[in-house]
Design an enzyme around this catalytic site. Structure first.
Site, PDB file in Angstrom:
ATOM      1  N   SER A  50     -38.556 -10.604  49.666  1.00 53.40           N
ATOM      2  CA  SER A  50     -38.957  -9.360  50.329  1.00 53.40           C
ATOM      3  C   SER A  50     -38.206  -8.188  49.720  1.00 53.40           C
ATOM      4  CB  SER A  50     -38.680  -9.438  51.835  1.00 53.40           C
ATOM      5  OG  SER A  50     -37.287  -9.570  52.079  1.00 53.40           O
ATOM      6  N   SER A 170     -24.742  -1.237  45.679  1.00 53.90           N
ATOM      7  CA  SER A 170     -25.029  -0.303  46.769  1.00 53.90           C
ATOM      8  C   SER A 170     -24.139   0.919  46.626  1.00 53.90           C
ATOM      9  CB  SER A 170     -24.765  -0.970  48.117  1.00 53.90           C
ATOM     10  OG  SER A 170     -24.712  -0.017  49.160  1.00 53.90           O
ATOM     11  N   TYR A 195     -19.739  -5.881  53.212  1.00 55.20           N
ATOM     12  CA  TYR A 195     -20.835  -5.655  52.264  1.00 55.20           C
ATOM     13  C   TYR A 195     -20.407  -4.681  51.174  1.00 55.20           C
ATOM     14  CZ  TYR A 195     -25.630  -4.694  50.702  1.00 55.20           C
ATOM     15  OH  TYR A 195     -26.781  -4.552  49.956  1.00 55.20           O
ATOM     16  N   LYS A 199     -19.733  -5.153  47.012  1.00 53.52           N
ATOM     17  CA  LYS A 199     -20.467  -4.343  46.039  1.00 53.52           C
ATOM     18  C   LYS A 199     -19.487  -3.600  45.121  1.00 53.52           C
ATOM     19  CE  LYS A 199     -24.482  -5.600  47.407  1.00 53.52           C
ATOM     20  NZ  LYS A 199     -25.363  -6.398  46.524  1.00 53.52           N
ATOM     21  N   THR A 228     -36.304  -1.515  53.465  1.00 51.12           N
ATOM     22  CA  THR A 228     -36.428  -2.953  53.250  1.00 51.12           C
ATOM     23  C   THR A 228     -36.120  -3.697  54.536  1.00 51.12           C
ATOM     24  OG1 THR A 228     -34.120  -3.281  52.622  1.00 51.12           O
ATOM     25  CG2 THR A 228     -35.649  -2.667  50.859  1.00 51.12           C
TER      26      THR A 228
END
Length: 311
Positions: A50, A170, A195, A199, A228
């Site tokens: 996705s 990101s 997260y 990154k 998303t």
């Protein structure tokens, strides 16, 4: 980089939004990848069920690539593959099941591959709400974003001799320095911080990986703010606030596709956004020393089970 581009980059909200993409794309030189430029070539896209991964797979297929879609659960990828085949009817899509956070699964998967690989795109991402461990006991965001990709890249070296390796990072990494506790054991866990920290690790290790893999091209990019399922599920409040500013998945994936297919390959070892190399730091507090970067490189390779390099 133009003054407008620099302004968009520094002010974040316009630059990361669909406005930034649309303003910048009007000024790009005529260097879109040529039609059919990837015909006969194989590309691997992780996290391809996705969002950005699916959009990346579609656009690479439109350039003629045979696309291997790496997903955690092949049974859940059927609708995505049907969509892709509907969008690009003449393309070849293959579904490969592999949980990138599971280092044993990565080894098994890499052992099944034998054909040359033109591009390996590390797009798989997670943001668990609480600290979670991979099958080997590593913090899950680290395992998914760093350890698994490093191991897969290492194992596929013989197939990537003339290829390209691209990490989807990101812009959130700008808020974080290299962590001293990459496994997030010593402080209370925060999902968005975990997260962003992983990154940051991706971005800081990119020049070292580029040197290790030369002449293979290596890059990290960030897609801006794209609409998303991953963003909606992980940050619903942020999604509601920015819903009118979010890029489409195809806009977010544009630089990944461009890096994978444009000729000649851009400069290796860089961090990219909207087809331009970008600074890796805007805040003095996030800057790291070369010894810290090398220590993280050593730790992550060891944690991934990569044998030490001969000296």
């Amino acid at each position: 980089m133009s003054a407008l581009d620099t302004l968009l980059d520094r002010t974040v909200i316009p630059g990361y939004s669909k406005l930034g993409y649309r303003l910048r794309s009007r000024t790009w030189p005529d260097d879109d990848p040529a039609p059919n430029s990837l015909t006969g070539k194989t590309v691997i896209v992780t996290g391809a069920r996705s969002g950005l991964g699916k959009a990346t797979a579609a656009d690479l297929a439109r350039l003629g690539a045979r696309v291997r879609l790496v997903v955690r659960d092949a049974s859940r990828a059927a609708s995505a593959v049907a969509d892709l085949r509907g969008d690009v009817p003449d393309a070849t899509f293959e579904v490969d099941e592999c949980d990138i956070s599971d280092l044993d699964a990565v080894r098994r998967y890499a052992g099944r591959l034998t054909d040359p690989i033109h591009a390996l795109i590390h797009n798989a991402g997670v943001m668990p709400a609480k600290r979670t461990q991979s099958p080997q006991g590593h913090e899950l965001t680290l395992a998914t974003h760093v350890l698994g990709p490093l191991l897969l890249t290492e194992l596929l070296k013989p197939l990537l001799a003339d290829g390209r390796v691209i990490f989807v990072a990101s812009g959130g990494m700008y808020t974080q320095p290299l962590p001293t506790d990459p496994e997030y054991r010593d402080t209370p866990y925060k999902a968005a911080t975990a997260y962003a920290r992983t990154k940051r690790i991706q971005v800081e290790l990119t020049p070292l990986l580029a040197a290790d893999l030369a002449p293979t091209f290596v890059a990290t990019m960030h897609p801006g703010w794209s609409e998303t399922p991953g963003l909606t599920d992980s940050l619903p409040g942020f999604t509601r606030l920015t819903k009118h500013l979010l890029r489409t998945p195809a806009e977010g994936a544009d630089t990944t596709v461009w890096l994978a297919a444009t000729e000649p390959a851009p400069h290796t070892g860089k961090f990219w956004h909207d087809r331009e190399p970008r600074p890796t730091h805007y805040l003095n507090r996030t800057r790291e020393s070369e010894p810290a970067r090398l220590a993280m490189w050593t730790y992550c390779r060891a944690a991934a089970g990569i044998q030490p390099q001969a000296t």
